[in-house]
Design an enzyme around this catalytic site. Structure first.
Site, short mmCIF file in Angstrom:
data_model
loop_
_atom_site.label_atom_id
_atom_site.label_comp_id
_atom_site.label_asym_id
_atom_site.label_seq_id
_atom_site.Cartn_x
_atom_site.Cartn_y
_atom_site.Cartn_z
N HIS A 7 -2.27 0.07 -9.57
CA HIS A 7 -2.76 -0.90 -8.57
C HIS A 7 -3.37 -2.13 -9.26
O HIS A 7 -4.58 -2.37 -9.18
CB HIS A 7 -3.78 -0.23 -7.63
N GLU A 67 -4.47 7.13 -4.27
CA GLU A 67 -4.76 6.65 -5.62
C GLU A 67 -6.27 6.68 -5.89
O GLU A 67 -7.05 6.50 -4.94
CB GLU A 67 -4.18 5.23 -5.81
N ARG A 104 0.86 -1.18 0.00
CA ARG A 104 0.00 0.00 0.00
C ARG A 104 0.89 1.23 0.00
O ARG A 104 1.97 1.23 0.61
CB ARG A 104 -0.88 0.04 1.25
#
Ligand code: DGY
Length: 312
Positions: free
Chosen positions: A278, A260, A231
């Site tokens: 991601h 994000e 993360r």
């Protein structure tokens, strides 16, 4: 009557079709559904959301009948577990099935940075190869030291893959993991000082916020790179950007970011940096397997049983 559920972000078409068969699905991301959702809030018992998105406390508070938050992922950092526990809400995840894909993403990012894959792609497309431009030599992973921050399932899978590339493996983990034969380090800084590649695989929570800070990056040094498939919050992005721009770090491969998808624009031009939106677990095969677990958790919940992969 079918139970009502709230779907926070889209899932694979085949999984959404199965959700539609079993439930009245309110799609949070569909602008046209907002009015209907506002009316349905008191009767929605289940939420399905992504690991990177979670559910805010305001959203939890707006759903008085909520009994399960089914996360389509393994990260629980975007859900207040204490708040959920206080309301007796099950929070479920999809463990196991995404391990290999996330580890593959870590290796892909490492090779992309070490061998300039993204830079090479631009070099060819922009005609610079044809014009006789010079392209920099890469760095071989063979004989290099991989430091894994967080030796859970993903960290272990990444380490096994890296061994096949001839790398030696060290790690830092809160609890000792003696079965791997890999070298344990007492602190993230000590791990960094003994690593050429630092792979961030640790779960995000209050204790791991900014774990990769300026001190860790300094210990890594100017020839080393950082890979993050965990993360964004685990890395101090100010310190990372500064190290990249100052050349006190050789590069970074990043799948995850703070804030994000609206990440800091300094990343767009940061040197020797490969960015991904991601996508760690984003293969069709794995998204189907994750979706099956979400479906099983919802079914158990609505049958009055404990959902099989409840994490709280
Ligand atoms: C996870 O499993 O939490 C992934 O990062 C997907 O969000």
């Amino acid at each position: 009557m079918k139970p009502e559920i709230l779907l926070i972000e889209p899932m694979l078409d085949v999984i959404e079709a199965r959700l539609d068969e079993a439930y009245v699905v309110h799609r949070h991301y569909a602008a046209t559904e907002q009015e209907a959702i506002a009316k349905a809030l008191p009767s929605i018992c289940a939420v399905v959301t992504g690991g990177g998105t979670g559910l805010s406390n305001d959203q939890i508070d707006s759903l008085p009948a909520l009994g399960i938050i089914a996360i389509n992922g393994v990260g629980t950092d975007k859900v207040d577990l204490v708040r959920a526990r206080g309301r007796n809400i099950d929070v479920t995840t999809t463990p196991g099935v995404l391990t290999d894909d996330v580890a593959d993403t870590g290796i892909a990012l490492m090779l992309a940075v070490l061998r300039h894959i993204a830079k090479g792609d631009r070099f060819v497309r922009e005609g610079r190869w044809a014009r006789g431009g010079a392209f920099p030599l890469g760095t071989s992973p063979k004989g290099k030291r991989l430091g894994i921050l967080g030796l859970g399932q993903i960290g272990r899978a990444l380490g096994r893959r890296a061994e096949a590339f001839g790398m030696t493996i060290g790690y830092w983990n809160r609890s000792p993991q003696t079965d791997t034969g890999w070298t344990a380090h007492a602190t993230p800084t000590e791990l960094a000082a003994s690593s050429d590649v630092l792979a961030v695989c640790v779960a995000a929570n209050a204790a791991t916020q900014d774990l990769v800070n300026a001190e860790v990056l300094e210990a890594l040094g100017p020839k080393a790179i950082v890979i993050n498939v965990a993360r964004g919050s685990v890395v101090d992005e100010d310190a990372l950007l500064q190290a990249l721009w100052n050349g006190t770090l050789a590069g970074a491969g990043l799948d995850v970011f703070v804030g994000e998808p609206r990440i800091r624009e300094e990343f767009f031009t940061a040197p020797n940096t490969v960015l991904m939106p991601h996508q760690g677990s984003a293969t069709r095969e794995t998204r189907i397997a994750m979706g099956e677990i979400v479906l099983a958790n919802l079914q158990a919940f609505f049958n009055g049983e404990k959902p099989p992969t409840t994490g709280n």
